[in-house]
Design an enzyme around this catalytic site. Sequence first.
Site, PDB file in Angstrom:
ATOM      1  N   ARG A  69       1.595   2.260  -5.907  1.00 60.46           N
ATOM      2  CA  ARG A  69       1.736   0.939  -4.780  1.00 60.46           C
ATOM      3  C   ARG A  69       0.604   0.188  -4.713  1.00 60.46           C
ATOM      4  O   ARG A  69       0.709  -0.777  -4.111  1.00 60.46           O
ATOM      5  CB  ARG A  69       2.368   1.898  -3.614  1.00 60.46           C
ATOM      6  CG  ARG A  69       3.480   2.417  -3.706  1.00 60.46           C
ATOM      7  CD  ARG A  69       3.914   3.005  -2.429  1.00 60.46           C
ATOM      8  NE  ARG A  69       4.406   1.833  -1.620  1.00 60.46           N
ATOM      9  CZ  ARG A  69       5.548   1.581  -1.492  1.00 60.46           C
ATOM     10  NH1 ARG A  69       6.580   2.238  -1.898  1.00 60.46           N
ATOM     11  NH2 ARG A  69       6.030   0.854  -0.678  1.00 60.46           N
ATOM     12  N   GLU A 100       1.802  -8.468 -18.091  1.00 61.45           N
ATOM     13  CA  GLU A 100       1.081  -7.714 -17.116  1.00 61.45           C
ATOM     14  C   GLU A 100       0.802  -6.488 -17.788  1.00 61.45           C
ATOM     15  O   GLU A 100      -0.397  -5.838 -16.937  1.00 61.45           O
ATOM     16  CB  GLU A 100       2.357  -7.373 -16.303  1.00 61.45           C
ATOM     17  CG  GLU A 100       3.326  -6.175 -16.801  1.00 61.45           C
ATOM     18  CD  GLU A 100       4.323  -6.156 -15.824  1.00 61.45           C
ATOM     19  OE1 GLU A 100       4.142  -6.040 -14.577  1.00 61.45           O
ATOM     20  OE2 GLU A 100       5.723  -5.831 -16.101  1.00 61.45           O
ATOM     21  N   CYS A 115       0.916  -1.245   0.052  1.00 63.86           N
ATOM     22  CA  CYS A 115      -0.027   0.115   0.162  1.00 63.86           C
ATOM     23  C   CYS A 115       0.852   1.295  -0.107  1.00 63.86           C
ATOM     24  O   CYS A 115       2.022   1.372   0.346  1.00 63.86           O
ATOM     25  CB  CYS A 115      -0.889   0.150   1.228  1.00 63.86           C
ATOM     26  SG  CYS A 115      -1.800  -1.383   1.622  1.00 63.86           S
ATOM     27  N   LYS A 131       6.410  -8.265 -19.849  1.00 59.46           N
ATOM     28  CA  LYS A 131       5.877  -6.856 -20.061  1.00 59.46           C
ATOM     29  C   LYS A 131       4.229  -7.044 -20.899  1.00 59.46           C
ATOM     30  O   LYS A 131       3.373  -6.414 -20.475  1.00 59.46           O
ATOM     31  CB  LYS A 131       6.865  -6.233 -20.715  1.00 59.46           C
ATOM     32  CG  LYS A 131       8.044  -5.710 -20.278  1.00 59.46           C
ATOM     33  CD  LYS A 131       7.440  -4.696 -19.460  1.00 59.46           C
ATOM     34  CE  LYS A 131       8.446  -4.395 -18.123  1.00 59.46           C
ATOM     35  NZ  LYS A 131       8.502  -5.523 -17.177  1.00 59.46           N
ATOM     36  N   LYS A 160       3.083  -1.917  -7.491  1.00 62.40           N
ATOM     37  CA  LYS A 160       4.435  -1.569  -7.740  1.00 62.40           C
ATOM     38  C   LYS A 160       5.510  -2.126  -6.940  1.00 62.40           C
ATOM     39  O   LYS A 160       6.431  -2.790  -7.140  1.00 62.40           O
ATOM     40  CB  LYS A 160       4.817  -0.083  -7.828  1.00 62.40           C
ATOM     41  CG  LYS A 160       6.069   0.290  -8.272  1.00 62.40           C
ATOM     42  CD  LYS A 160       6.413   0.111  -9.487  1.00 62.40           C
ATOM     43  CE  LYS A 160       7.697   0.524 -10.110  1.00 62.40           C
ATOM     44  NZ  LYS A 160       8.275   0.012 -11.468  1.00 62.40           N
ATOM     45  N   ASN A 197       0.082  -0.694   6.146  1.00 61.41           N
ATOM     46  CA  ASN A 197       0.623  -1.608   5.195  1.00 61.41           C
ATOM     47  C   ASN A 197       1.206  -2.768   5.903  1.00 61.41           C
ATOM     48  O   ASN A 197       1.977  -2.739   6.643  1.00 61.41           O
ATOM     49  CB  ASN A 197       1.508  -0.753   4.503  1.00 61.41           C
ATOM     50  CG  ASN A 197       2.273  -1.389   3.445  1.00 61.41           C
ATOM     51  OD1 ASN A 197       1.807  -2.575   2.886  1.00 61.41           O
ATOM     52  ND2 ASN A 197       3.444  -1.024   2.766  1.00 61.41           N
ATOM     53  N   HIS A 248      11.264 -29.201 -27.737  1.00 69.84           N
ATOM     54  CA  HIS A 248      10.957 -30.087 -26.677  1.00 69.84           C
ATOM     55  C   HIS A 248       9.743 -30.182 -26.117  1.00 69.84           C
ATOM     56  O   HIS A 248       9.292 -30.778 -24.846  1.00 69.84           O
ATOM     57  CB  HIS A 248      12.123 -30.037 -25.323  1.00 69.84           C
ATOM     58  CG  HIS A 248      13.580 -30.127 -25.934  1.00 69.84           C
ATOM     59  ND1 HIS A 248      13.894 -31.677 -26.526  1.00 69.84           N
ATOM     60  CD2 HIS A 248      14.747 -29.271 -26.138  1.00 69.84           C
ATOM     61  CE1 HIS A 248      15.252 -31.440 -26.587  1.00 69.84           C
ATOM     62  NE2 HIS A 248      15.646 -30.184 -26.691  1.00 69.84           N
TER      63      HIS A 248
HETATM   64  O1  M6R Z   1      11.036  -3.702  -6.558  1.00 71.10           O
HETATM   65  P1  M6R Z   1      11.493  -4.970  -7.116  1.00 71.10           P
HETATM   66  O2  M6R Z   1      12.486  -4.796  -8.238  1.00 71.10           O
HETATM   67  O3  M6R Z   1      11.783  -5.975  -6.040  1.00 71.10           O
HETATM   68  O4  M6R Z   1      10.180  -5.646  -7.708  1.00 71.10           O
HETATM   69  C1  M6R Z   1      10.270  -6.868  -8.549  1.00 71.10           C
HETATM   70  C2  M6R Z   1       9.027  -7.235  -9.310  1.00 71.10           C
HETATM   71  O5  M6R Z   1       7.910  -7.239  -8.427  1.00 71.10           O
HETATM   72  C3  M6R Z   1       9.054  -6.210 -10.320  1.00 71.10           C
HETATM   73  O6  M6R Z   1       9.968  -6.322 -11.261  1.00 71.10           O
HETATM   74  C4  M6R Z   1       7.705  -6.793 -11.263  1.00 71.10           C
HETATM   75  O7  M6R Z   1       7.917  -8.019 -11.784  1.00 71.10           O
HETATM   76  C5  M6R Z   1       7.338  -5.440 -12.223  1.00 71.10           C
HETATM   77  N1  M6R Z   1       6.028  -5.245 -12.234  1.00 71.10           N
HETATM   78  C6  M6R Z   1       7.795  -6.250 -13.566  1.00 71.10           C
HETATM   79  O8  M6R Z   1       7.367  -5.020 -14.691  1.00 71.10           O
END
Ligand code: M6R
Length: 658
Positions: free
Chosen positions: A47, A534, A22, A531, A653, A138, A550
């Site tokens: 977030r 998501e 959060c 990418k 995020k 949070n 395979h």
């Molecule tokens: O903050 P972080 O780099 O630890 O986050 C890791 C992943 O949650 C982050 O890279 C996630 O996969 C992204 N949304 C991908 O675009």
Amino acid sequence: MRVCDSFAHGFCSKFCYGTGMCGIVGYAGARPALNIVLDGLRRLEYRGYDSAGVAIVLSGDTDDGDAAGRRRPGELLTAKRAGKLANLEKALAEEGAHGLRVGATGIGHTRWATHGGPTDRNAHPHRSFDGRVAVIHNGIIENFAKLRAELEHDGIEFASDTDTECAAHLLARALQDAAGATPGEKLAEAMRIVSRRLEGAFTLLAVDVEAPGVVVGARRNSPLVVGRGEGENYLASDVSAFIEHTREAVELGQDQVVLISPTDIVITDFHGNPVEGKPFHITWDASAAEKSGYEYFMLKEIAEQPHAVAETLLGRLNETGDLMLDEVRLTDQDLRDVDKVFIVACGTAYHAGMVAKYAIEHWTRIPCEVELASEFRYRDPVLDRSTLVVAISQSGETMDTLMALRHAKEQKARVLAICNTNGSTIPRESDAVLYTHAGPEIAVASTKAFLTQLVACYLVGLHLAQVRGVKYADEVAAIIAQLQEMPEKIEQVLSMMAPIRELARDLAEAKSVLFIGRHVSYPVALEGALKLKELAYMHAEGFAAGELKHGPIALIDEGTPVICVVPSPRGRGVLHDKVVSNIQEVRARGARTIVIAEEGDVAVKPYADHLFYVPITPTLLAPLVTTVPLQVLACEIASARGHDVDQPRNLAKSVTVE
Ligand code: M6R
């Protein structure tokens, strides 16, 4: 003092829902708190965007109240709504609350729910049974069931299904006999009493109608930083919430309680012992967290990549040609003793780690494994003093990565963090840190953080090689010089994106898109697929090109788009030729081939339905250019499908739960 709850939606159920990742913001100062808190939430919305809410303690000024004079000093206003921040703002506007001229203390919350559907009643803040305090949270309070049973046994009725509400009731009870010279000190003491009873991960912020001018926070395993202003102070999950007001911040450690008032920042541990917070200066520019004319943050962040890569490389070599990390609590001897490297990370950062494995093993000749952080500690890896664990994280707060790091430290391994966020937990708990200088990354999909993580990984590999005497300073300098050419090459790629945008419109209705690559292009294929998943919510999968035969090749049907990331024909030419064969194999089965290859690679031409060239680049550094078209493609397809590019569904995020 009176209390009101203008938007309470309280119906109790038998279930309790936590609040995972959060955004949290708190303000104590003389300016209208509501606007400042809402601005902070806007910057933190990345977030989590399942619900949003605010609590404002109206100050004692006589003209306090909204434009219509409907509210009185000393009230505690709470408002919350399911859905994005816009829903809350609409509700506030309908109530006339947007006209609030004063109200000097406030907290706000934007939520990513961990369990169950996000609803108004589960949105934060939560009020105590007596209406006196409002709390935002949070994390997950793991012993909430026991606490809730205890509170219900005492006759307290719950108005939500959340674990957070327990904290609000406990706080109100603790306040009844908390010691302290002032109402604010009593609130801080009550927070310490409650925090000692909570298990799990939590950042809590609370306001008390009896303590206007004070916000109290507590932190265990969840992010919280303090912003130090002039006659005003802030609390937030990350600095982007307050960088437009101040660049001076203070790190909080684990198990600490903080009290902010307009003039003071008082930090203690959970037992009331005073603690010195670590001050730091925020180098990010406030405008870095604005869209600056771009349609999406993601497009802006893609465009910022040349600069972000250049910044991450800046000033890394000292006068004797040795590479410099940012914070090193390890000796060169520690690094010479390393006999195994583990990289732990999640999502995009994990893909950066996969690329790093090739570079680190090639340059240092030390075995290097890459692990999903969420799996690492559960398989009981063999670690000791001579293991170096590299934790990669943009946010520095990803719980899976943090737990992997802690496990490594318990086993006495050395930990080096690659991180983009100053003041966050992962670098603070590591033995050495290399910061990526990407600036704030607001779009949920990681782009510039990925490229800068790659650069940081290359630097770590070169540093290790140099310290261990595997590479001479001039060899390292030659690779650094190649890296320094990369911003310009990324710029060139960005200038050639028109055909990718056109292709995106064409692919927007595809049922499934496959990505293939070998060597460092394999993680690039995985990253391209991530990418697309998501952002566009399409089926997309990345494969090592040699694995297709395979099994996965059965997925190929007439017209299936297959994006092929082709290694350079120079140097490791054998890799190139193998991928060209793989392209022919999928094409023979009806695939529509979209080929990303190095300029001048004519061998791929006959097998490419669409061909995109990237500048000539050394093999290990190629992901810095080949990833970029895949980012643009995913962004454009998502946009063509009408999705919210910056805030894709179901995601947040910063993933601060396991
Ligand atoms: O903050 P972080 O780099 O630890 O986050 C890791 C992943 O949650 C982050 O890279 C996630 O996969 C992204 N949304 C991908 O675009």
